[in-house]
Every structure is written in structure tokens, then in C-alpha cells.
Enzyme design. Structure first.
Site, PDB file in Angstrom:
ATOM      1  N   SER A 146       2.181  -6.197  -6.160  1.00  0.00           N
ATOM      2  CA  SER A 146       2.917  -7.149  -5.332  1.00  0.00           C
ATOM      3  C   SER A 146       2.194  -8.484  -5.325  1.00  0.00           C
ATOM      4  O   SER A 146       0.963  -8.539  -5.440  1.00  0.00           O
ATOM      5  CB  SER A 146       3.034  -6.635  -3.888  1.00  0.00           C
ATOM      6  N   TYR A 159      -1.230  -2.899   3.630  1.00  0.00           N
ATOM      7  CA  TYR A 159      -0.374  -2.994   2.443  1.00  0.00           C
ATOM      8  C   TYR A 159      -0.963  -3.970   1.429  1.00  0.00           C
ATOM      9  O   TYR A 159      -1.065  -3.664   0.236  1.00  0.00           O
ATOM     10  CB  TYR A 159       1.029  -3.437   2.859  1.00  0.00           C
TER      11      TYR A 159
END
Length: 264
Positions: A146, A159
Site C-alpha cells: 500500500s 496497518y
């Protein structure tokens, strides 16, 4: 050693975290391009629903349930796929979760849960395919990380750290994969409209659909190159901000995230 870009005739594609979101969309896009796609997640019923949505496409989608947090299960899944459908030529290791934690505090349980899937689950998926591909001297692996992994963002401690670790892992493993003839690629998407991102309570710039993201990813798999990154405008902005000295970095991130970051 020459690293080939895999084609449908070379074997099957394997996707983890494929019961919804980006994994599902990539499975359907690969099937549109003629691949046999083996999809994995914990719930067989959801996987079978995805396989049904792929009916009538040039390729096909087959369900193989498994939990990425279980190393024995990952190896068994890959063994089962290869025994029935042929060698895994392309792996898209996509399984991931996100969970908010208390503002101003750390939720150790959330970190453990997220790292168990996003990092250790990734390692288990890699371990299940790298040895087999290496023995054949060819294969292609893409890891879904990401843009959040580029730098620390408020509210994304667990995350973001897991995705930063995934980026670092891929950068390190590329040398070994090159030696083995395996093409390793890193996928760094921005915001994609998935069940996971729909829980976000903040603006998501350049939000794109699952289908558009899947086309970008599969085009990148066919094109080659180490990093598949999109949207490029957001990626370049995050890269440039990351080059700033920390006082300016924190100020810029706070401004971009609506004042949720540090003001000093």
C-alpha cells in the site's frame, strides 16, 4: 537469470484474500484474460460465489479455502492447487486486514492480529510458492502492499507498519528471487473502494473502483517492472513528502489529513 512474465499457458494463477475487494477483482480480470485462477480465503462459500461470477469468462476461477495465518494450510493449498490444476505460475499475495485503534493509545491486540495476516501471512504465502517456483527456475509473484507503507500517517500505526514491512521484505527478497528466476513485484495502490476502505471516516483522494484497480494491477503484471503503483499523482506526492525533514513532514501530513496529525 532471465525472468519471464508468466502467461496463462505456463500454469495457474493463485490469489490470496480473494473472497472480496481487490483480490476478487483481480481474479475476475485474470480470468477475462484466459487464466485459470485458484482463489484462497478462509470462507469457502464466499470463494465459490466469486467462482460463479467468473462463469462464462475465457478462463475460470476455482476455490481452494485456506487461512494465511496457518503455515501448514498454505503449503497444503498450494500442493492441492498444483496436483489438480498444474504449477502455480503467478501468485498474487493479497490477503490483508485493517483495524482502527484507540486514538492516543496503542491496541496491542490489533497490532498482533494485523501483523499475523498482513506480514506473517504474506511470509507464509511466499514460503509456499518460492521453493516450488525456484525449483522450476521460473515464476511470478506480486505482493499487495500500500502507499500507506511509504510513511507514517495518523491512525494507521498497525496497518501502515505492516505494509511498510511488506515493502521492505519485497525489496530484500528481490535479490534472491532474481537469482532463482522468479519475477517479484510490489503492488502499492492508493485508495480503492473495498469493504475495508468503506470503514474509513476521512476523505480518500483519488478513490478508484475495484475494477479499475484490477486492470492497473493485471496490466502491471503483464508489463513487468518491480513496482506497480497507482494513482501516480498520489504516489509522487507521498514520495515527495517523505523526503521532507521531520518537522515539515509532520506539518504536511497533519494538513493533508485534516489536522489529525502532529502540529509540531
Amino acid at each position: 537469470m532471465t525472468m519471464l512474465r508468466m502467461q496463462p499457458q505456463d500454469g495457474v494463477a493463485w490469489i490470496t484474500g480473494a473472497s472480496s475487494g481487490i483480490g476478487e477483482a483481480v481474479a475476475l480480470e485474470l480470468a477475462r484474460r484466459g487464466w485459470t485462477v485458484a482463489i484462497t480465503a478462509r470462507r469457502l462459500d464466499l470463494l465459490e460465489a466469486v467462482a460463479l461470477r467468473g462463469a462464462g469468462l475465457p478462463g475460470r476461477i476455482v476455490a481452494h479455502a485456506g487461512d494465511v495465518t496457518d503455515p501448514a494450510a498454505m503449503r497444503a493449498v498450494v500442493e492441492g492447487i498444483e496436483s489438480v490444476h498444474g504449477p502455480v505460475a503467478l501468485a498474487f499475495l493479497n490477503a490483508g486486514i485493517a483495524q482502527g485503534h484507540r486514538p492516543g493509545g496503542l491496541d496491542a491486540g490489533a497490532f498482533e492480529e494485523i501483523f499475523a495476516v498482513n506480514l506473517l501471512g504474506l511470509v507464509r504465502g511466499l514460503a509456499a510458492v518460492v521453493e516450488r517456483m525456484g525449483a522450476r527456475g521460473k515464476g511470478q509473484i506480486a505482493v499487495n502492499a500500500s502507499l500507506v507503507g511509504y510513511g507514517g500517517l495518523p491512525g494507521a500505526g498497525a496497518y501502515g507498519a505492516s505494509k511498510a514491512a511488506a515493502i521492505h521484505l519485497c525489496e530484500s527478497l528481490k535479490f534472491d528471487c532474481d537469482r532463482l528466476g522468479i519475477r517479484l513485484q510490489l503492488v502499492n495502490p492508493g485508495f480503492v473502494d473495498t469493504p475495508m476502505t468503506r470503514r474509513n471516516g476521512f476523505p480518500m483522494p483519488f478513490l478508484m473502483t475495484n475494477e479499475a484497480a484490477a486492470v492497473r494491477i493485471v496490466d502491471g503484471l503483464a508489463r513487468g517492472g518491480f513496482e506497480i503503483v497507482f494513482p501516480r499523482r498520489l504516489a509522487w506526492a507521498m514520495r515527495l513528502i517523505r523526503l521532507l525533514p521531520y518537522p515539515l513532514y509532520f506539518r504536511a501530513v497533519a494538513k493533508l489529513t485534516g489536522g489529525r496529525g502532529s502540529r509540531r
